[in-house]
Design an enzyme around this catalytic site. Structure first.
Site, PDB file in Angstrom:
ATOM      1  N   ASP A   1       0.805  -1.228   0.000  1.00 13.69           N
ATOM      2  CA  ASP A   1       0.000   0.000   0.000  1.00 13.69           C
ATOM      3  C   ASP A   1       0.841   1.282   0.000  1.00 13.69           C
ATOM      4  O   ASP A   1       0.341   2.344  -0.349  1.00 13.69           O
ATOM      5  CB  ASP A   1      -0.952   0.012   1.214  1.00 13.69           C
ATOM      6  CG  ASP A   1      -0.211  -0.187   2.533  1.00 13.69           C
ATOM      7  OD1 ASP A   1       1.024  -0.326   2.526  1.00 13.69           O
ATOM      8  OD2 ASP A   1      -0.886  -0.228   3.580  1.00 13.69           O
ATOM      9  N   HIS A   2       2.103   1.192   0.364  1.00 13.77           N
ATOM     10  CA  HIS A   2       2.927   2.411   0.461  1.00 13.77           C
ATOM     11  C   HIS A   2       3.606   2.739  -0.862  1.00 13.77           C
ATOM     12  O   HIS A   2       3.448   3.827  -1.405  1.00 13.77           O
ATOM     13  CB  HIS A   2       4.006   2.239   1.537  1.00 13.77           C
ATOM     14  CG  HIS A   2       3.524   2.416   2.941  1.00 13.77           C
ATOM     15  ND1 HIS A   2       2.576   1.614   3.513  1.00 13.77           N
ATOM     16  CD2 HIS A   2       3.874   3.312   3.898  1.00 13.77           C
ATOM     17  CE1 HIS A   2       2.359   2.011   4.757  1.00 13.77           C
ATOM     18  NE2 HIS A   2       3.139   3.038   5.019  1.00 13.77           N
TER      19      HIS A   2
ATOM     20  N   ASP B   1       4.078  -1.204  11.240  1.00 18.43           N
ATOM     21  CA  ASP B   1       3.615   0.131  10.894  1.00 18.43           C
ATOM     22  C   ASP B   1       3.024   0.744  12.155  1.00 18.43           C
ATOM     23  O   ASP B   1       2.252   0.093  12.867  1.00 18.43           O
ATOM     24  CB  ASP B   1       2.557   0.068   9.787  1.00 18.43           C
ATOM     25  CG  ASP B   1       2.275   1.461   9.265  1.00 18.43           C
ATOM     26  OD1 ASP B   1       2.824   1.823   8.213  1.00 18.43           O
ATOM     27  OD2 ASP B   1       1.527   2.220   9.935  1.00 18.43           O
TER      28      ASP B   1
ATOM     29  N   ARG C   1      -0.077  12.893  10.180  1.00 13.77           N
ATOM     30  CA  ARG C   1       1.256  13.458  10.467  1.00 13.77           C
ATOM     31  C   ARG C   1       1.508  14.657   9.575  1.00 13.77           C
ATOM     32  O   ARG C   1       1.249  14.593   8.370  1.00 13.77           O
ATOM     33  CB  ARG C   1       2.349  12.415  10.206  1.00 13.77           C
ATOM     34  CG  ARG C   1       2.281  11.310  11.206  1.00 13.77           C
ATOM     35  CD  ARG C   1       3.458  10.363  11.146  1.00 13.77           C
ATOM     36  NE  ARG C   1       3.329   9.463  12.282  1.00 13.77           N
ATOM     37  CZ  ARG C   1       3.605   8.180  12.266  1.00 13.77           C
ATOM     38  NH1 ARG C   1       4.073   7.614  11.172  1.00 13.77           N
ATOM     39  NH2 ARG C   1       3.436   7.451  13.348  1.00 13.77           N
TER      40      ARG C   1
ATOM     41  N   SER D   1       6.979   7.108  12.914  1.00 18.01           N
ATOM     42  CA  SER D   1       6.936   5.822  12.230  1.00 18.01           C
ATOM     43  C   SER D   1       7.634   4.696  12.999  1.00 18.01           C
ATOM     44  O   SER D   1       8.529   4.939  13.803  1.00 18.01           O
ATOM     45  CB  SER D   1       7.614   5.996  10.879  1.00 18.01           C
ATOM     46  OG  SER D   1       8.099   4.782  10.387  1.00 18.01           O
TER      47      SER D   1
ATOM     48  N   ARG E   1       9.440   2.588  11.363  1.00 19.07           N
ATOM     49  CA  ARG E   1      10.462   2.101  10.413  1.00 19.07           C
ATOM     50  C   ARG E   1      11.786   1.791  11.117  1.00 19.07           C
ATOM     51  O   ARG E   1      12.402   2.655  11.729  1.00 19.07           O
ATOM     52  CB  ARG E   1      10.653   3.107   9.264  1.00 19.07           C
ATOM     53  CG  ARG E   1      11.169   4.462   9.674  1.00 19.07           C
ATOM     54  CD  ARG E   1      11.125   5.455   8.499  1.00 19.07           C
ATOM     55  NE  ARG E   1       9.744   5.841   8.212  1.00 19.07           N
ATOM     56  CZ  ARG E   1       9.370   7.062   7.827  1.00 19.07           C
ATOM     57  NH1 ARG E   1      10.255   8.021   7.663  1.00 19.07           N
ATOM     58  NH2 ARG E   1       8.099   7.336   7.585  1.00 19.07           N
TER      59      ARG E   1
HETATM   60  C1  MIC Z   1       4.313   6.385   8.210  1.00 14.26           C
HETATM   61  O1  MIC Z   1       3.154   6.751   8.317  1.00 14.26           O
HETATM   62  O2  MIC Z   1       5.291   7.079   8.531  1.00 14.26           O
HETATM   63  C2  MIC Z   1       4.573   4.997   7.680  1.00 14.26           C
HETATM   64  C3  MIC Z   1       5.209   5.130   6.363  1.00 14.26           C
HETATM   65  O3  MIC Z   1       3.370   4.298   7.516  1.00 14.26           O
HETATM   66  C4  MIC Z   1       5.468   4.279   8.682  1.00 14.26           C
HETATM   67  C5  MIC Z   1       6.047   3.031   8.223  1.00 14.26           C
HETATM   68  C6  MIC Z   1       7.208   3.209   7.334  1.00 14.26           C
HETATM   69  O4  MIC Z   1       8.050   4.065   7.545  1.00 14.26           O
HETATM   70  O5  MIC Z   1       7.296   2.399   6.410  1.00 14.26           O
HETATM   71  C7  MIC Z   1       4.849   4.023  10.057  1.00 14.26           C
HETATM   72  O6  MIC Z   1       4.000   4.759  10.465  1.00 14.26           O
HETATM   73  O7  MIC Z   1       5.293   3.119  10.777  1.00 14.26           O
HETATM   74 FE1  SF4 Z   2       0.052   4.885   5.110  1.00 14.64          FE
HETATM   75 FE2  SF4 Z   2       1.424   5.570   7.308  1.00 14.64          FE
HETATM   76 FE3  SF4 Z   2      -0.030   7.374   5.973  1.00 14.64          FE
HETATM   77 FE4  SF4 Z   2      -1.246   5.503   7.305  1.00 14.64          FE
HETATM   78  S1  SF4 Z   2       0.043   7.097   8.158  1.00 14.64           S
HETATM   79  S2  SF4 Z   2      -1.756   6.178   5.246  1.00 14.64           S
HETATM   80  S3  SF4 Z   2       0.101   3.750   7.028  1.00 14.64           S
HETATM   81  S4  SF4 Z   2       1.775   6.300   5.226  1.00 14.64           S
END
Ligand code: MIC
Ligand code: SF4
Length: 643
Positions: A64-65, A119, A379, A536, A538
């Site tokens: 999905d990313h 995630d 965010r 995140s 990550r």
């Molecule tokens: C995000 O919202 O920052 C992400 C991308 O979903 C991350 C995961 C990632 O960095 O792949 C998260 O929230 O954990």
């Molecule tokens: Fe995707 Fe992270 Fe954004 Fe949610 S917050 S939509 S999981 S990138």
């Protein structure tokens, strides 16, 4: 003894440990999820652990990313993950099926179960009464292999809801209000448990919006009761058998209580560049808006989309505004199409994007220079949109849709009356065509894992040495996010399985020479303020610094998941015993910590010597026995292999 919901689910899943807040507990994990941006690494790690098949009740691999395919990298990674899922026993959710959290809520979440996901917004499942937590990829890999998930036993905060939301005030405004009151560190070490009469007025998708964005409080997770409303949702998904009632016992105790009257709320907005920088929408009404993005795992349910469609119906978007709409899942998208609401959205002038994270993670739709972008996301960290000087404002779907029409920030209660959306659905449309089932165990051996050329080996630390000596290559302030440490976005995300390539972007926003400076010194310390590593899950924010030679990160405090990721990677996360010592270190100072192994093993204090000034500072090492053993071994992987 009467128990709250959190304690009940933890007690049912407790493998070992004592349920006193702060002490380590080991939990049995029923379900896992990964997404593609963290998934490639998690499956490489799963392979390194050496388990052939997942041992959970259910594990799902979502794409999905990284859905932009501007080169071979993302498509190769999708193929890699699909082949891993097939061989290792996971359900695979194909690109286009939707955002992991939305799809998981619809098709897989079960009240009372434990879920960890690579995630940070995995707590979305709390809307269904699951104990759902974000974790690093390696922790998810261990759980997929049947291993326990270890966390400090959280405190439990009751958020007691009373009353009912006024029209055009939204679930998003509830969580923005909680963020306004408690801040981005207000949930650290806690589960936010929702209760009170007001809960009954919120649907499961509304509850999911609130528990989703509880991640921005730094909370371990958020959770709602599983009640009749939960039953109706699962029934509409054809999954009524998955329901069970879970409520707090009469007289259950909480560590603290926050009272929130839903009826008193008004539309709110988080101003740039932090999700807790919250003000009433009315206070900034009239601000010209350039972009409106509706979607993300926070606000992409059918209910949200129908509200947006009702506001846009028969209207035209303002000439200055670019409006994007990303439905959260194929289910949402097809239901919108079927009932005609999609036509209202398109006719108003929206650019409809695929069911994916999209602009939320900077995968396209970066706003123009200095633009004002209103987003229903979770965010708004500086630069995350892909445009360094854009201002991202976090709002509800109602507030977003209102601005799309008027071209300025508008309190949605000021809009002329519109037809309230009809909430369909005794039954949701169910179509699992984009879910692929794994190969049966008997024939799984014949499945080949398909690696692309972009997949590079990941770094593993050496066992911890007795003395650490390095320069403080970087000193940063409070609330540093993982987006600062390891940025995302369309240009970088395709390299999530290529740590050497990613390393050149590490900490770019704070110091563009960070990577080079690390390479020049060979070993490095990073010094930070409070809530270091928020955001995140990550683990790249630990693996890339490890690759660059970072040995220890010394801060005033850490965010939970990042601290766990540092330990898993074999980097020491240390905190100043006296926060004032932070001021006594300058970027570039040579630092030394002697007798590291010995002191960790004896539970003694570590002393940090600033070789420039000759001063020594005590550092806290509040590690559990297990964490100490992991750090001594050089990270979770060597630890798991040796034990
Ligand atoms: C995000 O919202 O920052 C992400 C991308 O979903 C991350 C995961 C990632 O960095 O792949 C998260 O929230 O954990
Ligand atoms: Fe995707 Fe992270 Fe954004 Fe949610 S917050 S939509 S999981 S990138």
């Amino acid at each position: 003894m009467p128990r709250n919901i959190t304690q009940k689910i933890i007690a049912e899943h407790l493998i070992s440990g004592d349920m006193t807040p702060g002490s380590e507990i080991q939990l049995r994990i029923d379900q896992t999820l990964t997404q593609d941006a963290t998934g490639t690494m998690a499956y490489l790690e799963f392979e390194a652990i050496g388990q052939p098949r997942v041992q959970t009740e259910l594990s799902v691999a979502y794409i999905d990313h990284n859905t932009l395919q501007t080169g071979f990298e993302n498509a190769d990674d999708h193929r890699f993950i699909q082949s891993c899922a097939k061989k290792r026993g996971l359900v695979f959710s194909r690109p286009g099926n939707g955002i992991c959290h939305q799809v998981h809520l619809e098709r897989f979440g079960i009240p009372g179960k434990t879920l960890i996901g690579s995630d940070s917004h995995t707590p979305t499942g709390g809307g269904l009464g699951m104990l759902a937590m974000g974790a690093g990829g390696l922790d998810v890999a261990v759980a997929m292999g049947g291993g326990a998930y270890c966390i400090p036993m959280p405190k439990v905060t009751l958020i007691k809801l009373t009353g009912k939301l006024e029209p055009r005030v939204s679930a998003k405004d509830v969580i923005l209000e909680v963020l306004r009151r408690l801040s981005v560190k207000g949930g650290v070490g806690r589960v936010m448990e929702y209760g009170g009469d007001g809960v009954a007025s919120l649907s499961v998708p509304e509850r999911a919006t609130i528990s989703n964005m509880g991640a921005e409080l730094g909370a371990t997770t958020s959770i709602f009761p599983s009640d009749k409303i939960t039953y109706k949702f699962l029934m509409a998904q054809g999954r009524s058998d998955d329901w069970r009632e879970i409520t707090a016992d009469e007289g259950a105790e909480y560590d603290d209580v926050v009272e929130l009257d839903l009826a008193a709320l008004e539309p709110l907005v988080a101003l740039p560049h932090m999700p807790d920088n919250v003000k009433p929408v009315a206070e900034i009404a009239g601000l010209p808006v350039d972009q409106v993005c509706i979607g993300s795992c926070t606000n992409s349910s059918l209910q949200d989309m129908l509200k947006v469609a009702a506001i846009l119906k028969g209207k035209k978007i303002h000439p200055r505004v670019s409006l994007t709409v990303s439905p959260g899942s194929m289910q949402v998208y097809s239901m919108l199409a079927k009932n005609g609401a999609l036509a209202d959205i398109i006719a108003a002038g929206a650019r409809v994007l695929e069911c994916a994270c999209g602009p939320c993670i900077g995968m396209g739709q970066s706003p123009g220079s200095g633009a004002v972008s209103l987003r229903t996301f979770n965010r708004n960290f500086e630069g995350r949109s892909g445009t360094a000087d854009a201002g991202v404002y976090l709002v509800s779907p109602e507030t977003a849709a209102a601005a799309a029409i008027t071209g300025v920030v508008t309190d949605p209660r000021e809009l002329a009356s519109y037809e309230a959306p009809v909430l369909l659905s005794a039954a949701f449309l169910r179509n699992d065509n984009l879910l692929v089932q794994p190969e049966p165990l008997e024939t799984a051996d014949s499945v080949e894992i398909l690696y692309g050329p972009n997949i590079k080996p990941f770094p593993v630390a050496d066992a911890l040495p007795e003395t650490l000596r390095a320069a403080a290559v970087l000193k940063v302030g409070d609330n540093i996010t993982t987006d600062h440490i390891m940025p995302a976005g369309a240009k970088i995300l395709p390299y999530r399985s290529n740590i050497p390539f990613l390393s050149q972007f590490c900490f770019r926003q704070c110091d563009e020479n960070f990577a080079e400076n690390c390479k020049a010194t060979g070993a490095a310390f990073v010094v930070g303020g409070t809530n270091y590593g928020q955001g995140s899950s990550r683990e790249h924010a630990a693996l890339v610094p490890l690759y660059l030679g970072v040995k220890a990160v010394i801060t005033k405090s850490f965010a939970r998941i990042h601290k766990a990721n540092l330990i898993n990677a074999g980097i020491l996360p240390l905190t100043f015993a006296d926060e004032a010592d932070y001021d006594k270190i300058e970027q570039g100072d040579e630092l030394e910590i002697a007798n590291v192994r010995e002191n960790l093993q004896n539970g003694g204090t570590l002393l940090l010597l600033n070789r420039r000034t000759g001063e020594k500072f005590p550092l806290l090492t509040d590690f559990t026995e297990r964490q100490t053993a992991i750090l001594l071994a050089g990270g979770l992987l060597p630890y798991t292999k040796n034990s």
